[in-house]
Motif scaffolding. Structure first.
Motif, PDB file in Angstrom:
ATOM      1  N   PRO A   9       0.845  -1.195   0.000  1.00  0.00           N
ATOM      2  CA  PRO A   9       0.000   0.000   0.000  1.00  0.00           C
ATOM      3  C   PRO A   9       0.882   1.247   0.000  1.00  0.00           C
ATOM      4  CG  PRO A   9       0.095  -0.930   2.191  1.00  0.00           C
ATOM      5  CD  PRO A   9       0.811  -1.894   1.280  1.00  0.00           C
ATOM      6  N   LEU A  10       0.352   2.326  -0.533  1.00  0.00           N
ATOM      7  CA  LEU A  10       1.130   3.566  -0.579  1.00  0.00           C
ATOM      8  C   LEU A  10       1.483   4.083   0.805  1.00  0.00           C
ATOM      9  CD1 LEU A  10      -0.803   5.340  -3.440  1.00  0.00           C
ATOM     10  CD2 LEU A  10       1.358   4.108  -3.569  1.00  0.00           C
ATOM     11  N   SER A  11       0.703   3.715   1.773  1.00  0.00           N
ATOM     12  CA  SER A  11       0.950   4.174   3.141  1.00  0.00           C
ATOM     13  C   SER A  11       2.221   3.581   3.735  1.00  0.00           C
ATOM     14  CB  SER A  11      -0.243   3.835   4.035  1.00  0.00           C
ATOM     15  OG  SER A  11      -0.436   2.426   4.063  1.00  0.00           O
ATOM     16  N   VAL A  12       2.847   2.643   3.051  1.00  0.00           N
ATOM     17  CA  VAL A  12       4.062   2.016   3.578  1.00  0.00           C
ATOM     18  C   VAL A  12       5.153   3.061   3.835  1.00  0.00           C
ATOM     19  CG1 VAL A  12       5.189   1.441   1.378  1.00  0.00           C
ATOM     20  CG2 VAL A  12       5.553   0.001   3.363  1.00  0.00           C
ATOM     21  N   VAL A  13       5.180   4.129   3.046  1.00  0.00           N
ATOM     22  CA  VAL A  13       6.226   5.140   3.233  1.00  0.00           C
ATOM     23  C   VAL A  13       6.029   5.942   4.521  1.00  0.00           C
ATOM     24  CG1 VAL A  13       6.692   5.358   0.768  1.00  0.00           C
ATOM     25  CG2 VAL A  13       5.101   6.938   1.838  1.00  0.00           C
ATOM     26  N   LYS A  14       4.846   5.835   5.120  1.00  0.00           N
ATOM     27  CA  LYS A  14       4.589   6.535   6.376  1.00  0.00           C
ATOM     28  C   LYS A  14       4.888   5.673   7.601  1.00  0.00           C
ATOM     29  CE  LYS A  14       0.827   9.090   6.528  1.00  0.00           C
ATOM     30  NZ  LYS A  14      -0.591   9.461   6.449  1.00  0.00           N
ATOM     31  N   GLY A  15       5.064   4.364   7.369  1.00  0.00           N
ATOM     32  CA  GLY A  15       5.259   3.443   8.475  1.00  0.00           C
ATOM     33  C   GLY A  15       6.580   3.632   9.206  1.00  0.00           C
ATOM     34  N   GLU A  16       6.530   3.503  10.525  1.00  0.00           N
ATOM     35  CA  GLU A  16       7.708   3.682  11.363  1.00  0.00           C
ATOM     36  C   GLU A  16       8.809   2.677  11.023  1.00  0.00           C
ATOM     37  OE1 GLU A  16       8.865   3.282  16.061  1.00  0.00           O
ATOM     38  OE2 GLU A  16       6.836   3.953  15.572  1.00  0.00           O
ATOM     39  N   GLY A  17       8.432   1.430  10.799  1.00  0.00           N
ATOM     40  CA  GLY A  17       9.410   0.395  10.477  1.00  0.00           C
ATOM     41  C   GLY A  17      10.112   0.660   9.156  1.00  0.00           C
ATOM     42  N   PHE A  18       9.354   1.064   8.150  1.00  0.00           N
ATOM     43  CA  PHE A  18       9.939   1.364   6.842  1.00  0.00           C
ATOM     44  C   PHE A  18      10.881   2.559   6.935  1.00  0.00           C
ATOM     45  CE2 PHE A  18       9.893   3.271   2.582  1.00  0.00           C
ATOM     46  CZ  PHE A  18      10.297   2.180   1.828  1.00  0.00           C
ATOM     47  N   ARG A  19      10.455   3.577   7.663  1.00  0.00           N
ATOM     48  CA  ARG A  19      11.304   4.766   7.823  1.00  0.00           C
ATOM     49  C   ARG A  19      12.594   4.425   8.563  1.00  0.00           C
ATOM     50  NH1 ARG A  19       9.165   9.788   6.851  1.00  0.00           N
ATOM     51  NH2 ARG A  19       7.010   9.797   6.158  1.00  0.00           N
ATOM     52  N   ARG A  20      12.485   3.579   9.567  1.00  0.00           N
ATOM     53  CA  ARG A  20      13.678   3.153  10.313  1.00  0.00           C
ATOM     54  C   ARG A  20      14.611   2.352   9.413  1.00  0.00           C
ATOM     55  NH1 ARG A  20      17.724   3.200  13.564  1.00  0.00           N
ATOM     56  NH2 ARG A  20      18.076   1.377  14.841  1.00  0.00           N
ATOM     57  N   LEU A  21      14.055   1.438   8.639  1.00  0.00           N
ATOM     58  CA  LEU A  21      14.854   0.648   7.708  1.00  0.00           C
ATOM     59  C   LEU A  21      15.621   1.556   6.750  1.00  0.00           C
ATOM     60  CD1 LEU A  21      15.687  -2.024   6.269  1.00  0.00           C
ATOM     61  CD2 LEU A  21      13.608  -1.745   4.916  1.00  0.00           C
TER      62      LEU A  21
END
Length: 79
Positions: free
Chosen positions: A14-26
């Motif tokens: 989903p496009l919201s993945v870029v807002k996720g804390e885990g994705f941002r940390r990665l």
């Protein structure tokens, strides 16, 4: 940043993945804090349209000499 669009498209995220804390940390760890995460708006209005145009050109090029083409759509259940 094109790799983010590739990730979203290839993994059907989903496009919201870029807002996720885990994705941002990665992304922060992977780039040693040197990468600024694009906004969801930038992803939807710039990255994905660019990806679409590139893929569209690749498909047209690969089909240009074909007389007949057959497509099959298969639905996968979502949970």
């Amino acid at each position: 940043m094109a790799a983010i669009a590739d990730y979203i498209v290839k993994d059907v995220e989903p496009l919201s993945v870029v807002k996720g804390e885990g994705f941002r940390r990665l992304m922060s760890v992977a780039t040693q804090g040197k990468f600024k995460m694009p906004s969801r708006r930038y992803v939807t209005e710039t990255l994905l349209p660019d990806k679409f145009i590139k893929l569209q050109c690749e498909v047209k090029l690969s089909l240009k000499d074909d007389q007949f083409v057959s497509f099959k759509a298969c639905g996968h259940p979502t949970f």
